[in-house]
Scaffold this motif. Structure first.
Motif, PDB file in Angstrom:
ATOM      1  N   LEU A 111      92.727   9.846 -14.147  1.00 24.89           N
ATOM      2  CA  LEU A 111      92.682   9.333 -13.006  1.00 24.89           C
ATOM      3  C   LEU A 111      91.183   9.363 -12.277  1.00 24.89           C
ATOM      4  CD1 LEU A 111      94.016   7.060 -11.305  1.00 24.89           C
ATOM      5  CD2 LEU A 111      95.249   8.646  -9.817  1.00 24.89           C
ATOM      6  N   GLU A 112      90.843  11.464 -12.060  1.00 24.57           N
ATOM      7  CA  GLU A 112      89.802  12.095 -11.807  1.00 24.57           C
ATOM      8  C   GLU A 112      88.280  11.377 -12.517  1.00 24.57           C
ATOM      9  OE1 GLU A 112      91.156  16.070 -10.357  1.00 24.57           O
ATOM     10  OE2 GLU A 112      91.430  15.743 -12.922  1.00 24.57           O
ATOM     11  N   GLU A 113      88.975  10.718 -14.078  1.00 20.20           N
ATOM     12  CA  GLU A 113      87.569  10.750 -15.347  1.00 20.20           C
ATOM     13  C   GLU A 113      87.442   8.872 -14.544  1.00 20.20           C
ATOM     14  OE1 GLU A 113      86.685  10.599 -19.733  1.00 20.20           O
ATOM     15  OE2 GLU A 113      88.024  11.422 -19.300  1.00 20.20           O
ATOM     16  N   GLN A 114      88.199   8.284 -14.957  1.00 24.12           N
ATOM     17  CA  GLN A 114      87.716   7.194 -14.082  1.00 24.12           C
ATOM     18  C   GLN A 114      87.557   7.033 -12.879  1.00 24.12           C
ATOM     19  OE1 GLN A 114      91.442   4.666 -14.784  1.00 24.12           O
ATOM     20  NE2 GLN A 114      90.472   2.555 -13.840  1.00 24.12           N
ATOM     21  N   TYR A 115      87.567   7.089 -12.190  1.00 26.18           N
ATOM     22  CA  TYR A 115      86.988   6.721 -10.456  1.00 26.18           C
ATOM     23  C   TYR A 115      85.665   7.768 -10.640  1.00 26.18           C
ATOM     24  CZ  TYR A 115      90.421   3.700  -9.969  1.00 26.18           C
ATOM     25  OH  TYR A 115      91.590   2.119 -10.440  1.00 26.18           O
ATOM     26  N   ARG A 116      85.947   8.645 -10.630  1.00 24.57           N
ATOM     27  CA  ARG A 116      84.956   9.585 -10.677  1.00 24.57           C
ATOM     28  C   ARG A 116      85.052  10.414  -9.421  1.00 24.57           C
ATOM     29  NH1 ARG A 116      79.823   7.366 -10.381  1.00 24.57           N
ATOM     30  NH2 ARG A 116      80.549   5.318 -10.043  1.00 24.57           N
ATOM     31  N   ILE A 117      86.374  11.033  -9.279  1.00 27.81           N
ATOM     32  CA  ILE A 117      87.096  11.803  -8.575  1.00 27.81           C
ATOM     33  C   ILE A 117      87.321  13.601  -8.691  1.00 27.81           C
ATOM     34  CG2 ILE A 117      87.476   9.772  -6.916  1.00 27.81           C
ATOM     35  CD1 ILE A 117      90.384   9.886  -7.596  1.00 27.81           C
ATOM     36  N   THR A 118      88.171  13.854  -7.323  1.00 29.72           N
ATOM     37  CA  THR A 118      88.466  15.503  -7.916  1.00 29.72           C
ATOM     38  C   THR A 118      90.544  15.175  -6.472  1.00 29.72           C
ATOM     39  OG1 THR A 118      87.157  16.701  -8.110  1.00 29.72           O
ATOM     40  CG2 THR A 118      89.304  17.688  -7.104  1.00 29.72           C
ATOM     41  N   VAL A 119      91.330  14.742  -7.435  1.00 30.01           N
ATOM     42  CA  VAL A 119      92.404  14.784  -7.165  1.00 30.01           C
ATOM     43  C   VAL A 119      93.023  16.325  -6.065  1.00 30.01           C
ATOM     44  CG1 VAL A 119      94.654  13.903  -6.565  1.00 30.01           C
ATOM     45  CG2 VAL A 119      92.903  13.239  -8.386  1.00 30.01           C
ATOM     46  N   LEU A 120      93.072  16.241  -4.912  1.00 29.83           N
ATOM     47  CA  LEU A 120      93.309  17.667  -4.185  1.00 29.83           C
ATOM     48  C   LEU A 120      94.800  17.682  -3.802  1.00 29.83           C
ATOM     49  CD1 LEU A 120      90.742  16.683  -1.500  1.00 29.83           C
ATOM     50  CD2 LEU A 120      90.391  18.377  -3.370  1.00 29.83           C
ATOM     51  N   TYR A 121      95.167  16.624  -3.853  1.00 30.06           N
ATOM     52  CA  TYR A 121      96.705  16.314  -3.469  1.00 30.06           C
ATOM     53  C   TYR A 121      97.431  15.452  -4.214  1.00 30.06           C
ATOM     54  CZ  TYR A 121     100.852  16.681  -0.770  1.00 30.06           C
ATOM     55  OH  TYR A 121     102.670  17.554  -0.219  1.00 30.06           O
ATOM     56  N   ALA A 122      98.320  15.389  -4.518  1.00 30.69           N
ATOM     57  CA  ALA A 122      98.976  14.062  -5.181  1.00 30.69           C
ATOM     58  C   ALA A 122     100.627  14.979  -5.158  1.00 30.69           C
ATOM     59  CB  ALA A 122      98.760  13.781  -6.244  1.00 30.69           C
ATOM     60  N   CYS A 123     100.903  13.726  -5.455  1.00 28.40           N
ATOM     61  CA  CYS A 123     103.114  13.868  -4.219  1.00 28.40           C
ATOM     62  C   CYS A 123     103.389  12.595  -4.093  1.00 28.40           C
ATOM     63  CB  CYS A 123     102.962  14.441  -3.081  1.00 28.40           C
ATOM     64  SG  CYS A 123     102.625  13.145  -1.317  1.00 28.40           S
ATOM     65  N   GLU A 124     105.058  12.880  -4.446  1.00 31.14           N
ATOM     66  CA  GLU A 124     105.819  11.145  -4.372  1.00 31.14           C
ATOM     67  C   GLU A 124     106.129  11.154  -3.055  1.00 31.14           C
ATOM     68  OE1 GLU A 124     108.473   8.508  -6.103  1.00 31.14           O
ATOM     69  OE2 GLU A 124     107.086   9.819  -7.404  1.00 31.14           O
ATOM     70  N   ALA A 125     106.403   9.391  -2.563  1.00 26.18           N
ATOM     71  CA  ALA A 125     106.377   9.119  -1.570  1.00 26.18           C
ATOM     72  C   ALA A 125     107.363   8.086  -1.269  1.00 26.18           C
ATOM     73  CB  ALA A 125     105.125   8.798  -1.188  1.00 26.18           C
ATOM     74  N   GLY A 126     108.386   8.148  -2.639  1.00 32.05           N
ATOM     75  CA  GLY A 126     109.272   6.527  -2.490  1.00 32.05           C
ATOM     76  C   GLY A 126     110.797   7.204  -2.130  1.00 32.05           C
TER      77      GLY A 126
END
Length: 252
Positions: free
Chosen positions: A11-26
């Motif tokens: 995801l980071e490579e595709q969108y040129r981003i750095t993911v700071l935080y990722a979680c489950e929300a469902g």
């Protein structure tokens, strides 16, 4: 979870981003998941190219993804703007028991902020509105399908959180609030509500009498909720504090 980390890196490579935080929300974090439940990933990111933040045509503040997971990401500026409004989604993301990445300590800092300065009033109003909206979707249905059972479960969840906020005037993990309720089912509403959850988890139809009881009781409570909001704290987060955090994350 190696597969999840690999996906975040892609995801980071595709969108040129750095993911700071990722979680489950469902449903997985609300303990209402079934075998058919998918993953609901939420993440907060920053663009690697800081020019994105001062461009005439800024890059999207939201990234939506459908495969291989149901996922949505918020740019850090959007996330902190909403934190200033005690956003309920951020409140839930901050306290989620299932975190996929928190390399920067973003989640802990967000939790600390929520506990200290998020507004019980704002969150109470959100969950009261969510409860009413879900109950309205169930009202008048001749046959309660799986979708309506899910909506009734969400209405109950919203009520329990709103009730806690109104009673304590404090910010706490919504998941712990519900865990405490489930561990001590001391009312008929909770007992019948648990029947709905267990039925959903096992993929079967809940007892009709349980559905009716939960619906009628929640309708009664909905009518009483608005009377309980006046004494709730309407705290406001300092814009200066949020700006300092944003600039720190962007390394400005």
């Amino acid at each position: 979870m190696k597969k999840m980390e690999n996906w975040l890196e892609e995801l980071e490579e595709q969108y040129r981003i750095t993911v700071l935080y990722a979680c489950e929300a469902g449903s997985r974090v609300w303990n209402t998941d079934s075998k058919q439940s998918d993953f609901d990933i939420r993440f907060i990111f920053k663009y690697k190219d800081l020019k994105s933040y001062i461009a005439l045509n800024p890059r999207p503040a939201v990234i939506d993804i459908t495969q291989p997971f149901d996922a949505q990401g918020w740019d850090v500026r959007k996330a902190l703007q909403l934190a200033g409004k005690s956003n309920a989604s951020l409140y839930e993301w901050a306290f989620t028991p299932l975190v996929y990445r928190d390399a920067t300590g973003f989640g802990q800092r967000l939790r600390n902020m929520a506990e200290s300065v998020f507004s019980p009033y704002s969150l109470f109003m959100h969950y009261g509105s969510l409860m009413a909206r879900n109950l309205k979707e169930v009202t008048g249905k001749q046959r309660v399908a799986a979708k309506q059972v899910k909506q009734l479960i969400q209405a109950g969840r919203s009520f329990f959180i709103a009730d806690y906020l109104a009673t304590t005037n404090e910010i706490s993990s919504p998941y712990r609030i519900l865990e405490a309720i489930y561990e001590n089912p001391d009312t008929e509403l909770i007992k019948n509500y648990m029947l709905l959850i267990n039925s959903k988890k096992n993929g079967i139809s809940p007892p009709a009498e349980a559905l009716q009881f939960v619906f009628v009781e929640l309708e009664k409570q909905r009518a009483l909720l608005s009377e309980r909001r006046e004494n709730l704290i309407r705290s406001k987060i300092s814009t200066a504090e949020l700006n300092d955090w944003l600039w720190e994350l962007l390394e400005l």
